[in-house]
Scaffold this active site. Structure first.
Site, PDB file in Angstrom:
ATOM      1  N   TYR A   1       0.867  -1.177   0.000  1.00 32.73           N
ATOM      2  CA  TYR A   1       0.000   0.000   0.000  1.00 32.73           C
ATOM      3  C   TYR A   1       0.901   1.224   0.000  1.00 32.73           C
ATOM      4  O   TYR A   1       1.257   1.772   1.044  1.00 32.73           O
ATOM      5  CB  TYR A   1      -0.948  -0.011   1.199  1.00 32.73           C
ATOM      6  CG  TYR A   1      -1.904   1.164   1.202  1.00 32.73           C
ATOM      7  CD1 TYR A   1      -2.555   1.571   0.040  1.00 32.73           C
ATOM      8  CD2 TYR A   1      -2.153   1.877   2.370  1.00 32.73           C
ATOM      9  CE1 TYR A   1      -3.412   2.651   0.036  1.00 32.73           C
ATOM     10  CE2 TYR A   1      -3.018   2.958   2.379  1.00 32.73           C
ATOM     11  CZ  TYR A   1      -3.645   3.338   1.205  1.00 32.73           C
ATOM     12  OH  TYR A   1      -4.498   4.424   1.200  1.00 32.73           O
TER      13      TYR A   1
ATOM     14  N   ASP B   1      -1.586  -1.829  -4.156  1.00 35.21           N
ATOM     15  CA  ASP B   1      -2.047  -0.504  -4.580  1.00 35.21           C
ATOM     16  C   ASP B   1      -0.840   0.416  -4.553  1.00 35.21           C
ATOM     17  O   ASP B   1      -0.375   0.817  -3.490  1.00 35.21           O
ATOM     18  CB  ASP B   1      -3.147  -0.020  -3.631  1.00 35.21           C
ATOM     19  CG  ASP B   1      -3.620   1.394  -3.944  1.00 35.21           C
ATOM     20  OD1 ASP B   1      -3.088   2.016  -4.891  1.00 35.21           O
ATOM     21  OD2 ASP B   1      -4.514   1.882  -3.234  1.00 35.21           O
TER      22      ASP B   1
ATOM     23  N   HIS C   1     -12.140   0.596  -5.090  1.00 36.77           N
ATOM     24  CA  HIS C   1     -11.260  -0.185  -5.961  1.00 36.77           C
ATOM     25  C   HIS C   1     -11.951  -1.482  -6.357  1.00 36.77           C
ATOM     26  O   HIS C   1     -12.845  -1.963  -5.652  1.00 36.77           O
ATOM     27  CB  HIS C   1      -9.960  -0.561  -5.231  1.00 36.77           C
ATOM     28  CG  HIS C   1      -9.063   0.593  -4.927  1.00 36.77           C
ATOM     29  ND1 HIS C   1      -7.853   0.784  -5.543  1.00 36.77           N
ATOM     30  CD2 HIS C   1      -9.190   1.619  -4.038  1.00 36.77           C
ATOM     31  CE1 HIS C   1      -7.263   1.871  -5.064  1.00 36.77           C
ATOM     32  NE2 HIS C   1      -8.060   2.392  -4.132  1.00 36.77           N
TER      33      HIS C   1
END
Length: 256
Positions: free
Chosen positions: A106, A147, A248
């Site tokens: 992340y 991500d 998402h």
């Protein structure tokens, strides 16, 4: 072997969505981001009941990453990105699953930019690149999933100028991503869909989901040891349109 990455945007709030997707898609490995839950709040029992073992590193309110594996327990190999002992944000975890190392990344958003948050993003990218290089040198089978908070090129964002000042599309952000990939990593979705506008994120604001005004922020990078095994790659786009959905959608690869 099907490996997916999914920014769940609050694992407890979206737990019904997550469990429904696991039942339908049956991924073998899942990298989750933005758990928004402390370690003790992670819904391990519900995920285990769904048939998945898990390792995770939570953080109250923000961040948090996890790796799920269908029918087995992931073997935790690292629960933080090396290079900065004082960085306590829960943004990185990696585990071995059936002979493959899978990460859940992340990467920092970096807004507003310029400023300390953008500097942190670029520094984090540099640390990731150094760590990723060790996998390449050892010729290990690795999937850098997560991500990345970067839309790597113009084709990875809907036609617009409204994001021009955003950290997600800055030249330095894109250069950092390109530099990482240039170590020898295969951007799986772009490899199989070189000219297609593929999105994984649609902001809740300004009617962006109905307008398909998306960005590709979630990536699966395959090490050279795995690239030849790439068979399929895609995004479960319809998940974004469900009630109570994350902003998402899951991105995934299938390895031979």
């Amino acid at each position: 072997m099907k490996i997916a990455t999914f920014n769940i945007n609050n694992v407890n709030r979206r737990l019904p969505n997550l469990l429904a997707w696991l039942r339908a898609a049956k991924p073998d490995v899942v990298a989750l981001q933005e758990l928004k839950a402390s370690d003790g709040e992670f819904p391990a029992a519900a995920i285990e009941k769904a048939g998945y073992g898990a390792v995770w590193r939570g953080q109250k309110t923000w961040n948090g990453v996890a790796i799920l594996a269908r029918g087995t327990g992931p073997i935790l190999t690292r629960d933080r990105l090396p290079g900065k002992p004082g960085d306590h944000e829960a943004r990185y975890i990696e585990a071995a699953v059936r002979g493959i190392i899978v990460t859940s990344i992340y990467l920092p958003n970096g807004n507003p930019q310029p400023g300390p948050k953008f500097d942190y993003k670029l520094d984090w990218f540099a640390r990731l690149k150094r760590h990723a290089k060790t996998f390449i040198k050892q010729d290990l089978p690795v999937v850098l999933a997560g991500d990345y908070n970067v839309a790597p090129t113009e084709i990875d964002i809907y036609p617009t100028r409204s994001w021009d000042k955003d950290a997600l599309v800055q030249p330095k952000s894109r250069a950092a991503y390109a530099s990482l990939v240039s170590q020898g990593w295969c951007d799986a979705i772009r490899e199989l869909h070189p000219d297609k506008r593929v999105y994984t994120f649609w902001d809740y604001k300004r009617n962006r989901w109905p307008r398909d005004a998306g960005l590709r922020l979630d990536h699966l990078l395959l090490s050279p040891a795995l690239a030849s095994r790439l068979a399929k790659a895609g995004v479960d786009k319809k998940i974004r349109g469900e009630e109570g959905a994350s902003d998402h959608a899951p991105a995934w690869v299938v390895l031979r």
